[in-house]
Motif scaffolding. Structure first.
Motif, PDB file in Angstrom:
ATOM      1  N   PHE A   1       0.555   5.925  -0.518  1.00 41.30           N
ATOM      2  CA  PHE A   1      -0.405   7.008  -0.750  1.00 41.30           C
ATOM      3  C   PHE A   1       0.160   8.195  -1.378  1.00 41.30           C
ATOM      4  O   PHE A   1       1.573   8.297  -1.558  1.00 41.30           O
ATOM      5  CB  PHE A   1      -1.226   7.415   0.430  1.00 41.30           C
ATOM      6  CG  PHE A   1      -0.295   8.244   1.325  1.00 41.30           C
ATOM      7  CD1 PHE A   1       0.057   9.498   1.410  1.00 41.30           C
ATOM      8  CD2 PHE A   1       0.036   7.671   2.581  1.00 41.30           C
ATOM      9  CE1 PHE A   1       0.937  10.217   2.091  1.00 41.30           C
ATOM     10  CE2 PHE A   1       0.649   8.431   3.669  1.00 41.30           C
ATOM     11  CZ  PHE A   1       1.174   9.550   3.475  1.00 41.30           C
TER      12      PHE A   1
ATOM     13  N   LYS B   1     -10.405  -2.036  -8.583  1.00 44.38           N
ATOM     14  CA  LYS B   1      -9.974  -1.909  -9.952  1.00 44.38           C
ATOM     15  C   LYS B   1     -10.709  -3.140 -10.754  1.00 44.38           C
ATOM     16  O   LYS B   1     -10.643  -4.257 -10.305  1.00 44.38           O
ATOM     17  CB  LYS B   1      -8.378  -1.992 -10.004  1.00 44.38           C
ATOM     18  CG  LYS B   1      -7.928  -2.768 -11.245  1.00 44.38           C
ATOM     19  CD  LYS B   1      -8.031  -1.842 -12.406  1.00 44.38           C
ATOM     20  CE  LYS B   1      -7.370  -2.519 -13.692  1.00 44.38           C
ATOM     21  NZ  LYS B   1      -7.555  -1.899 -14.939  1.00 44.38           N
TER      22      LYS B   1
ATOM     23  N   ASP C   1      -7.558   2.751 -14.274  1.00 41.24           N
ATOM     24  CA  ASP C   1      -6.403   2.340 -13.408  1.00 41.24           C
ATOM     25  C   ASP C   1      -5.466   1.148 -13.766  1.00 41.24           C
ATOM     26  O   ASP C   1      -5.833   0.405 -14.550  1.00 41.24           O
ATOM     27  CB  ASP C   1      -6.766   2.128 -11.924  1.00 41.24           C
ATOM     28  CG  ASP C   1      -7.240   3.463 -10.926  1.00 41.24           C
ATOM     29  OD1 ASP C   1      -6.697   4.436 -11.573  1.00 41.24           O
ATOM     30  OD2 ASP C   1      -7.588   3.173  -9.998  1.00 41.24           O
TER      31      ASP C   1
ATOM     32  N   THR D   1      -4.748  10.167  -2.250  1.00 42.85           N
ATOM     33  CA  THR D   1      -4.981   9.025  -2.893  1.00 42.85           C
ATOM     34  C   THR D   1      -4.188   7.758  -2.233  1.00 42.85           C
ATOM     35  O   THR D   1      -3.074   7.753  -2.278  1.00 42.85           O
ATOM     36  CB  THR D   1      -4.668   9.082  -4.425  1.00 42.85           C
ATOM     37  OG1 THR D   1      -5.526  10.270  -4.978  1.00 42.85           O
ATOM     38  CG2 THR D   1      -5.077   7.881  -5.086  1.00 42.85           C
TER      39      THR D   1
ATOM     40  N   VAL E   1     -10.001   7.765  -2.121  1.00 45.74           N
ATOM     41  CA  VAL E   1      -9.635   9.030  -2.532  1.00 45.74           C
ATOM     42  C   VAL E   1     -10.257  10.010  -1.371  1.00 45.74           C
ATOM     43  O   VAL E   1     -11.331   9.725  -1.028  1.00 45.74           O
ATOM     44  CB  VAL E   1     -10.261   9.451  -4.142  1.00 45.74           C
ATOM     45  CG1 VAL E   1     -10.175  11.032  -4.157  1.00 45.74           C
ATOM     46  CG2 VAL E   1      -9.623   8.712  -5.162  1.00 45.74           C
TER      47      VAL E   1
ATOM     48  N   GLU F   1      -1.866  -2.238  -3.943  1.00 45.11           N
ATOM     49  CA  GLU F   1      -1.251  -2.687  -5.268  1.00 45.11           C
ATOM     50  C   GLU F   1      -0.866  -4.254  -4.844  1.00 45.11           C
ATOM     51  O   GLU F   1      -0.480  -4.775  -3.778  1.00 45.11           O
ATOM     52  CB  GLU F   1      -0.305  -2.172  -5.610  1.00 45.11           C
ATOM     53  CG  GLU F   1      -0.720  -0.555  -6.049  1.00 45.11           C
ATOM     54  CD  GLU F   1       0.628   0.099  -6.349  1.00 45.11           C
ATOM     55  OE1 GLU F   1       0.187   1.065  -7.235  1.00 45.11           O
ATOM     56  OE2 GLU F   1       1.680  -0.021  -5.538  1.00 45.11           O
TER      57      GLU F   1
ATOM     58  N   SER G   1       0.897  -1.306   0.154  1.00 44.87           N
ATOM     59  CA  SER G   1      -0.055  -0.061   0.153  1.00 44.87           C
ATOM     60  C   SER G   1       0.740   1.169  -0.207  1.00 44.87           C
ATOM     61  O   SER G   1       2.013   1.274   0.384  1.00 44.87           O
ATOM     62  CB  SER G   1      -0.931   0.029   1.120  1.00 44.87           C
ATOM     63  OG  SER G   1      -0.209  -0.218   2.561  1.00 44.87           O
TER      64      SER G   1
ATOM     65  N   THR H   1      -8.450   1.570  -4.734  1.00 48.07           N
ATOM     66  CA  THR H   1      -8.006   2.875  -4.720  1.00 48.07           C
ATOM     67  C   THR H   1      -9.188   3.672  -3.698  1.00 48.07           C
ATOM     68  O   THR H   1     -10.154   3.214  -3.677  1.00 48.07           O
ATOM     69  CB  THR H   1      -7.959   3.770  -5.963  1.00 48.07           C
ATOM     70  OG1 THR H   1      -7.237   2.818  -6.964  1.00 48.07           O
ATOM     71  CG2 THR H   1      -7.922   4.967  -5.840  1.00 48.07           C
TER      72      THR H   1
ATOM     73  N   ASN I   1      -5.624  -0.269 -19.066  1.00 48.84           N
ATOM     74  CA  ASN I   1      -5.597   1.115 -18.303  1.00 48.84           C
ATOM     75  C   ASN I   1      -5.444   2.276 -19.628  1.00 48.84           C
ATOM     76  O   ASN I   1      -4.557   2.933 -19.578  1.00 48.84           O
ATOM     77  CB  ASN I   1      -4.659   1.518 -17.152  1.00 48.84           C
ATOM     78  CG  ASN I   1      -4.965   2.797 -16.630  1.00 48.84           C
ATOM     79  OD1 ASN I   1      -6.060   3.258 -16.276  1.00 48.84           O
ATOM     80  ND2 ASN I   1      -3.894   3.475 -16.153  1.00 48.84           N
TER      81      ASN I   1
ATOM     82  N   LYS J   1      -3.181  -2.155  -9.873  1.00 50.04           N
ATOM     83  CA  LYS J   1      -3.939  -1.680  -8.505  1.00 50.04           C
ATOM     84  C   LYS J   1      -4.982  -2.521  -7.992  1.00 50.04           C
ATOM     85  O   LYS J   1      -5.794  -3.046  -9.161  1.00 50.04           O
ATOM     86  CB  LYS J   1      -4.448  -0.230  -8.778  1.00 50.04           C
ATOM     87  CG  LYS J   1      -3.280   0.910  -8.959  1.00 50.04           C
ATOM     88  CD  LYS J   1      -3.807   2.246  -9.106  1.00 50.04           C
ATOM     89  CE  LYS J   1      -2.708   3.265  -9.109  1.00 50.04           C
ATOM     90  NZ  LYS J   1      -3.322   4.597  -9.576  1.00 50.04           N
TER      91      LYS J   1
ATOM     92  N   ASN K   1      -3.472   3.601  -2.521  1.00 46.12           N
ATOM     93  CA  ASN K   1      -3.712   2.531  -3.434  1.00 46.12           C
ATOM     94  C   ASN K   1      -3.069   1.479  -2.581  1.00 46.12           C
ATOM     95  O   ASN K   1      -2.167   1.317  -2.030  1.00 46.12           O
ATOM     96  CB  ASN K   1      -2.775   2.800  -4.682  1.00 46.12           C
ATOM     97  CG  ASN K   1      -3.431   3.679  -5.685  1.00 46.12           C
ATOM     98  OD1 ASN K   1      -2.667   4.794  -5.947  1.00 46.12           O
ATOM     99  ND2 ASN K   1      -4.516   3.717  -5.739  1.00 46.12           N
TER     100      ASN K   1
END
Length: 248
Positions: free
Chosen positions: A133, A218, A150, A242, A159, A246, A131, A157, A192, A154, A244
């Motif tokens: 940001f 995603k 995306d 943001t 926000v 991943e 993870s 996500t 993406n 990912k 994420n």
């Protein structure tokens, strides 16, 4: 540090949820007060009109800011923890969004490998989740993010707007929109690719509001965008965090 107790999801065309009051009010104010200075952000205009500060975009400036801000360092440590990833996966699963991904503990991995060894089976593969940001800013004079789904790496996500009550004028725009290609043959977009705004239609827009956390997964069709904003004061910025999760 993130509270998802009141999160509500929409599921069509992909899972996307909103959790209001996501951060304790006092800590949220600390994060706003110590948001990075504008001059250390990096322009990312080729995907819209956006400024970024992250592990990738001005890495030195990113870590320098974390080192001098106790609030942001606490938040960074939380986001980087295995507990945060486990909590997120459990929250999604409780809303019928089971991604089949979770970081196994060392003990769990050892047990599964031993069982496979005893059975003569191939050793199991354990996907690794990580993870991070990113700080993002966009001027209200045309700031935007073009429609996309995306990167394949990912998984989830989030926000979070960084602004105080009454600070944002809804006329600026700035909400995150779920969009869909007008040409339906381009709906599948796992890799993406980006599209222009006139190539998609807006299904709905989630307004830009204080202390909320938008969470989405995603997928091959997780099309979203931030439409160009329409203010006339370039000093007013849409500031966000943001996050994420991943897969490696």
């Amino acid at each position: 540090m993130l509270n998802f107790k009141n999160i509500k999801f929409d599921y069509d065309p992909y899972p996307i949820g909103i959790a209001r009051g996501a951060i304790a009010p006092d800590f949220y104010e600390e994060l706003i007060d110590s948001y990075p200075a504008d001059d250390i952000f990096v322009s990312k205009d080729y995907h819209g009109v956006k400024l970024s500060l992250s592990q990738v975009n001005n890495r030195a400036g990113y870590y320098a800011h974390l080192s001098k801000s106790a609030a942001w360092k606490r938040f960074y440590d939380y986001i980087k923890s295995e507990g945060f990833i486990a909590e997120t996966m459990a929250m999604l699963k409780s809303h019928n969004i089971d991604l089949g991904l979770a970081n196994s503990s060392a003990k769990e991995r050892l047990i599964k490998r031993f069982k496979a060894f005893r059975k003569g089976s191939p050793q199991p593969h354990f996907p690794t989740l990580r993870s991070r940001f990113e700080f993002s800013s966009m001027p209200i004079t045309g700031g935007s993010i073009r429609p996309h789904t995306d990167a394949p790496s990912k998984v989830v996500t989030m926000v979070i707007p960084l602004l105080r009550e009454g600070e944002w004028n809804d006329e600026y725009g700035g909400g995150t929109s779920v969009v869909w290609p007008k040409d339906r043959t381009r709906s599948f977009n796992f890799t993406n690719g980006y599209m222009d705004f006139d190539e998609v239609e807006c299904l709905r827009t989630y307004p830009f509001e204080p202390n909320q956390c938008m969470v989405f997964v995603k997928t091959y069709n997780s099309w979203h965008a931030v439409w160009p904003m329409t203010g006339n004061d370039p000093s007013i910025l849409r500031r966000t965090l943001t996050i994420n999760i991943e897969s490696e």
